[in-house]
Enzyme design. Structure first.
Site, PDB file in Angstrom:
ATOM      1  N   ASN A 128       0.803  -1.346   0.069  1.00  0.00           N
ATOM      2  CA  ASN A 128       0.073  -0.070   0.037  1.00  0.00           C
ATOM      3  C   ASN A 128       0.937   1.390   0.079  1.00  0.00           C
ATOM      4  OD1 ASN A 128      -2.354   1.583   0.069  1.00  0.00           O
ATOM      5  ND2 ASN A 128      -3.158   0.591   1.858  1.00  0.00           N
ATOM      6  N   PHE A 129       0.328   2.148   0.066  1.00  0.00           N
ATOM      7  CA  PHE A 129       0.955   3.987  -0.102  1.00  0.00           C
ATOM      8  C   PHE A 129       2.253   3.810  -0.949  1.00  0.00           C
ATOM      9  CE2 PHE A 129      -1.165   2.970   4.156  1.00  0.00           C
ATOM     10  CZ  PHE A 129      -2.017   3.860   4.109  1.00  0.00           C
ATOM     11  N   LEU A 130       2.069   3.452  -2.021  1.00  0.00           N
ATOM     12  CA  LEU A 130       3.290   3.593  -3.299  1.00  0.00           C
ATOM     13  C   LEU A 130       2.916   5.321  -3.563  1.00  0.00           C
ATOM     14  CD1 LEU A 130       5.348   3.221  -4.956  1.00  0.00           C
ATOM     15  CD2 LEU A 130       3.767   1.880  -6.651  1.00  0.00           C
ATOM     16  N   CYS A 131       4.041   5.872  -3.104  1.00  0.00           N
ATOM     17  CA  CYS A 131       3.775   7.225  -3.550  1.00  0.00           C
ATOM     18  C   CYS A 131       5.153   8.053  -3.819  1.00  0.00           C
ATOM     19  CB  CYS A 131       3.257   8.183  -2.521  1.00  0.00           C
ATOM     20  SG  CYS A 131       3.023  10.082  -2.410  1.00  0.00           S
TER      21      CYS A 131
ATOM     22  N   ARG B 209      11.834   7.977 -12.471  1.00  0.00           N
ATOM     23  CA  ARG B 209      11.510   6.474 -12.323  1.00  0.00           C
ATOM     24  C   ARG B 209      11.656   5.778 -10.980  1.00  0.00           C
ATOM     25  NH1 ARG B 209       8.678   4.004 -16.016  1.00  0.00           N
ATOM     26  NH2 ARG B 209      10.018   2.150 -15.994  1.00  0.00           N
TER      27      ARG B 209
ATOM     28  N   ALA C  96       9.495   4.842  -8.698  1.00  0.00           N
ATOM     29  CA  ALA C  96       8.358   3.694  -8.430  1.00  0.00           C
ATOM     30  C   ALA C  96       8.902   2.335  -8.816  1.00  0.00           C
ATOM     31  CB  ALA C  96       7.201   4.172  -9.042  1.00  0.00           C
TER      32      ALA C  96
ATOM     33  N   THR D 177      -4.327  -3.798  -4.341  1.00  0.00           N
ATOM     34  CA  THR D 177      -5.310  -2.943  -5.014  1.00  0.00           C
ATOM     35  C   THR D 177      -4.778  -1.801  -5.896  1.00  0.00           C
ATOM     36  OG1 THR D 177      -6.201  -1.570  -3.346  1.00  0.00           O
ATOM     37  CG2 THR D 177      -7.245  -3.943  -3.550  1.00  0.00           C
TER      38      THR D 177
ATOM     39  N   LEU E 161      -7.060  -0.852   2.967  1.00  0.00           N
ATOM     40  CA  LEU E 161      -7.084   0.727   3.254  1.00  0.00           C
ATOM     41  C   LEU E 161      -6.587   1.322   2.036  1.00  0.00           C
ATOM     42  CD1 LEU E 161      -5.803   0.588   6.787  1.00  0.00           C
ATOM     43  CD2 LEU E 161      -8.386   0.362   6.025  1.00  0.00           C
TER      44      LEU E 161
END
Length: 386
Positions: free
Chosen positions: A125-128, A137, A139, A161, A386
Site C-alpha cells: 500500500n501507499f506507493l507514492c 522512475r 516507482a 489493489t 485501506l
C-alpha cells in the site's frame, strides 16, 4: 500474462519460491541524489514527514478535485498491525536535504485465496512518489526493492489493489457512495443536482433518523474474542478470498480509534445482562467503518470532505440492510461524515440500492502477486484494503 494463459495454469505460485541464496543481498541502486530510508511510523517527526508526502502527492480523483488526506493517526493504525517491521516501511530521501520524497509499505497478513486456505502474504500500500520526481522512475525501483525485502523474510506473494487494470486482476469491485450531507457534496463538486431535483428535495431524500434502530454500542476490549469468532466464522463460511484474522489482528483493526476506525456491536441480551463474567460476552452483530477525509483542491486547505468507508460487517439477528442503515446513521450523527462509501464486495451489493447508494465512476482491481487463481466475483471477496 494473457487471461487465457493464466486460466490454464494450476492454482498456486506462478514463479516458485526462491532459495535464500537466490535472493539479492544488497539493496537496489537508487538514481543519483537519492537514498533508501526505513520509516519509523511511531516516531512523531517521521510520521509527520510521511503524512506531508502523502497529503501533497498521493491519490487524486480523475478530475483533480479531491486528494486523500490520511491522518497521522490513520497512518500509524494502517502500518503497525501485529508482526509489522520498519524494514518494510520503505522510504526514499533526497541525499542532500534528507527530505522524504517517496514511500511504499508492506504489512504481513495471512489470507485464504480460493482453495488455498492459509497463505502468508504482505499487503502492499501507499506507493507514492513526489510529483516533481515522477520522471526519475523511482516507482519501479521502489517496487523491486520492497519485493526483495519481502522475499528476504521468506514471503513471495502479496495482495494489493489499484484503480488501473494490470496483468491480471483476481477480482474487480466498484465503489458506491451514499450522501449524508448532500448540500455540502454538491457545493464542493462531489455530487451534482439533477435538473428536476431541488436542493430541498435532495436533502429530504437522503435524510436519516437521528438514532439507530438497534442497541449498538462501541466495541471494547471485552468484545474482542467474540467479535473474532463472529467475524472469522462469517468470512470462512462465505468468501473465497479473505484475511484469516487472529484475535490480535481483530483488536488492532477493529477497536475504535478516534477519527480513524469505528466499530459497533450488538450484544446477545440472553447471554450478557445476567452474567458479569466478561469472557462470556456474546456479540451477535457488528458493523465497522473507517474515516478517510479528502482535501478539496482549489479551496481553503481547511475544507475537508469527510468520508466514512464500510469495513467489516456481520448481521445475524437482523437483515444486513438494517445493520447498514444504522451504520449510515452513526456515521452521520456521531462522526459528522459527509458521505458513506462502500465497495460491492461481500454481501454489500444486496443492500446498496435500497439504502440509496449511487454507483461510483471507477473500479478497484484486486491483485495477488505471483499467485495464479481463477477470477472471482466481488461477492467472493472478503478483504477490504485501506
Amino acid at each position: 500474462m494473457a487471461h487465457k494463459d493464466r486460466a490454464d495454469l494450476p492454482e498456486g505460485p506462478i514463479v516458485p519460491d526462491k532459495k535464500p541464496d537466490e535472493i539479492r543481498k544488497e539493496p537496489y541502486n537508487m538514481p543519483a541524489g537519492f537514498e533508501w530510508s526505513t520509516v519509523d511510523i511511531t516516531d512523531p517527526d517521521q510520521k509527520m514527514e510521511l503524512y506531508t508526502l502523502l497529503a501533497n502527492n498521493y491519490v487524486e480523483d480523475d478530475d483533480a478535485l479531491f486528494r486523500f488526506d490520511y491522518s497521522q493517526e490513520f497512518l500509524e493504525w494502517a502500518l503497525t498491525p501485529p508482526g509489522y517491521t520498519n524494514d518494510l516501511l520503505l522510504g526514499v530521501r533526497a541525499t542532500k536535504t534528507k527530505k522524504l520524497v517517496a514511500f511504499i509499505s508492506a504489512i504481513p497478513a495471512n489470507v485464504r485465496v480460493q482453495s488455498t486456505h492459509q497463505l502468508d502474504v504482505v499487503e502492499i500500500n501507499f506507493l507514492c512518489v513526489h510529483k516533481k520526481l515522477r520522471a526519475k522512475r523511482l516507482a519501479p525501483v521502489l517496487i523491486k526493492e520492497i519485493t526483495r525485502r519481502v522475499n528476504q523474510t521468506g514471503l513471495f506473494q502479496a495482495v494489493y489493489t489499484a484503480g488501473v487494470v494490470l496483468p491480471v486482476p483476481v477480482a474487480s469491485a466498484r465503489y458506491y457512495h451514499r450522501s449524508l450531507n448532500p448540500k455540502k457534496l454538491i457545493q464542493v463538486g462531489f455530487s451534482r443536482l439533477n435538473p428536476r431535483m431541488t436542493m430541498a428535495r435532495m436533502i429530504k431524500l437522503y435524510k436519516l433518523p437521528n438514532q439507530p434502530s438497534h442497541d449498538l454500542i462501541p466495541m471494547t476490549v471485552d468484545h474482542v474474542d467474540s467479535v473474532h469468532k463472529l467475524l472469522t466464522t462469517y468470512l470462512e463460511s462465505n468468501f473465497k478470498m479473505h484475511v484469516n484474522f487472529t484475535t490480535e489482528d481483530v483488536a488492532h483493526w477493529l477497536l475504535p480509534r478516534d477519527k480513524v476506525i469505528d466499530t459497533y456491536v450488538l450484544l446477545d441480551k440472553n447471554n450478557n445482562n445476567k452474567d458479569k463474567d466478561k469472557k462470556n460476552v456474546v456479540v451477535t452483530d457488528m458493523v465497522s467503518f473507517y474515516h478517510l477525509p479528502s482535501t478539496i483542491l482549489g479551496q481553503d486547505e481547511n475544507t475537508k470532505l469527510h468520508a466514512a468507508y464500510s469495513y467489516y460487517n456481520v448481521a445475524t439477528t437482523m437483515e444486513l440492510e438494517e445493520l447498514m442503515r444504522d451504520a449510515l446513521i452513526l456515521a452521520s450523527s456521531m462522526t459528522g461524515s459527509d458521505v458513506f462509501n462502500a465497495l460491492n464486495l461481500m454481501e454489500n451489493e444486496k443492500v446498496l440500492e435500497n439504502l440509496k447508494f449511487g454507483k461510483g465512476d471507477g473500479n478497484l482491481q484486486y491483485y495477488v502477486y505471483n499467485w495464479n487463481a481463477p477470477t472471482m466475483q466481488p461477492s467472493d471477496v472478503g478483504i477490504v484494503l485501506l
